[in-house]
Every structure is written in C-alpha cells, then in structure tokens.
Design an enzyme around this catalytic site. Structure first.
Site, PDB file in Angstrom:
ATOM      1  N   ASP A   1       0.848  -1.186   0.000  1.00  0.00           N
ATOM      2  CA  ASP A   1       0.000   0.000   0.000  1.00  0.00           C
ATOM      3  C   ASP A   1       0.885   1.236   0.000  1.00  0.00           C
ATOM      4  O   ASP A   1       1.776   1.376   0.853  1.00  0.00           O
ATOM      5  CB  ASP A   1      -0.909   0.015   1.231  1.00  0.00           C
ATOM      6  CG  ASP A   1      -1.985  -1.066   1.176  1.00  0.00           C
ATOM      7  OD1 ASP A   1      -2.058  -1.770   0.143  1.00  0.00           O
ATOM      8  OD2 ASP A   1      -2.743  -1.191   2.153  1.00  0.00           O
TER       9      ASP A   1
ATOM     10  N   ASP B   1     -15.272  -3.033  -1.591  1.00  0.00           N
ATOM     11  CA  ASP B   1     -14.890  -2.870  -0.193  1.00  0.00           C
ATOM     12  C   ASP B   1     -16.143  -2.567   0.618  1.00  0.00           C
ATOM     13  O   ASP B   1     -16.927  -1.686   0.246  1.00  0.00           O
ATOM     14  CB  ASP B   1     -13.887  -1.725  -0.044  1.00  0.00           C
ATOM     15  CG  ASP B   1     -12.740  -1.833  -1.046  1.00  0.00           C
ATOM     16  OD1 ASP B   1     -12.320  -2.971  -1.323  1.00  0.00           O
ATOM     17  OD2 ASP B   1     -12.276  -0.789  -1.546  1.00  0.00           O
TER      18      ASP B   1
END
Length: 253
Positions: free
Chosen positions: A8, A131
């Site tokens: 990330d 998500d």
C-alpha cells in the site's frame, strides 16, 4: 490458494492502515522497489499494489513508486494495482508500464458501465474491488458508505469478463482479527466470478478456512499486516496453503 502480498502506497512509502484510516498509517518501508524484491525473495507469486492517495484523489498519485516496483519485479511475477483508476487512458498507460491487472473500485460502483468498457478494451486485465463495511459497499478510499449490497453489485459484473472480485472487509483490514470467511463464502457462492479475500488475514486457521472455501470460488487472499508484522511468514504460509489445496482437492475427487 494464492497468498498475495499487499504493498500500500502513501506519499511514496509502503504503509499499512488500520480500517482504511489514512491517519493511522504505519510506515514499513521508504523504498517500495526494495519491498517488492523482498516479497519476491519470500516466494510471492503475485503482488497487490494500492495507491492510497490515488483512491482519495480519484487519480494516480504514486506513479514513481509504482514504476520503482515494476522495475524491481521485471517479468518475474504479475502485479495488480488499484486506487484512483477512473478512465481507460490510465488503464492503457499502466498496462504499457507493466501492470498485469488493474483493479477498478470506486468507478465500478459509481459507473458500472466503465467496467464493461474496460473489459472490452483490455480483456483479461480487469478486476473489480468491492470494499464493504457491515455489508455495505464503500467508495472514495472507504470514506463514503453507499447503500449498495456487495452481492447485488458483484452480479452486475458476471458476464463482462472481470477476472476476479477482490472483496475487502474494511472493519477487519489491518486489525489481524481474522478474515470474514462467512461473508467471503457467501459472495463466492452467489457469483460465477472468482473471489479474492482481503482484510484480517492473521494465522494458519484463516488459511485453512480459505482453502476449504476454494471449491466455492475463493482463489486467493491479500496478505497485509500479518506478513509485515511477521505474524505469518509468507513462504511458510504459502507452502501450508499449497499443501491444504492439494489435500482438499483429493477429498473432492
């Protein structure tokens, strides 16, 4: 069952967030290319990149870090990327740079037709990231919760050539509380597209539960904080997953 290390990216660094909170970022490396090389040395067969700044901004913000990762990886393993991908031009540029698969998240929710266009233009190179918090889909770097149910949205993409749905349980992401097996299984059983689990992977029990779900269409899991904090050793965990996959496949036969 594929364990896919996550890298990330925030402000050019490799970080891990807690429940998607940008203010709760732990920096694990200031050299994304070196981090990619590290995971390859540990036996990674695929990498999962997220441009966190891009997810909030709606356009890529960590391109130099992404390029350093691609340079380190070369042609060794596939690299998938999500975060801020909102148009076909960006997808084309990323694929030209060496990204193997793009992950469309927010744009897939707000404009599902964009996914169809992307799959038509770049067949075999598109995944969708859904998500969710408490079953409701989130967008814009998880900052906005919609009224959409995960399964209802996922079904829209079944016939368009999407390679996989990456399903993230936001409440478990970065918390080492275990994968939401029940919700992941429910999604995999409801659609014909393979599912990649994300959020909460913490131990061998999670890996075993995921391997049992493989026959339902769960093909992999994103590994984040667990491998960065050394709760799981990537090489050993992937070996364990391979053994379980073989074991459960024999039972099915």
């Amino acid at each position: 069952m594929l364990l896919i290390p996550a890298i990330d990216l925030k402000d050019g660094h490799c970080v891990r967030l807690e429940q998607g909170d940008m203010d709760k970022a732990t920096v694990f490396s200031e050299d994304p290319g070196a981090m990619a090389a590290h995971w390859i040395s540990k036996g990674a067969r695929r990498l999962h990149l997220v441009d966190l700044n891009g997810a909030f901004a709606g356009k890529l913000k960590n391109e130099s870090a992404i390029k350093s990762i691609l340079k380190a990886v070369g042609n060794e393993i596939p690299v998938q990327l999500g975060g801020g991908i909102r148009d076909l031009e960006t997808i084309e540029r990323l694929l030209d740079d060496g990204i193997s698969t793009v992950i469309i998240g927010t744009a897939a929710v707000k404009n599902p037709g964009f996914v169809q266009d992307a799959c038509t233009a770049f067949p075999g190179h598109v995944m969708v990231g859904l998500d969710a918090r408490d079953g409701k889909v989130a967008t814009d770097g998880w900052s906005k919760i919609t009224g959409h149910e995960v399964i209802d949205l996922a079904k829209k993409f079944e016939d368009w050539g999407v390679e996989a749905i990456i399903y993230t349980d936001i409440g478990r992401d970065g918390m080492l509380k275990g994968v939401n097996i029940e919700a992941t299984m429910k999604l995999a059983q409801a659609i014909r597209i393979p599912v990649i689990a994300s959020g909460g992977l913490s131990n061998n029990q999670d890996i075993e539960a995921l391997c049992k779900a493989e026959e339902e269409g769960v093909m992999g899991v994103i590994a984040g904080r667990s491998i960065y904090a050394a709760d799981l050793d990537l090489a050993a965990a992937q070996k364990y997953a391979d053994e379980l996959t073989l074991k459960y496949a024999k039972k099915i036969i």
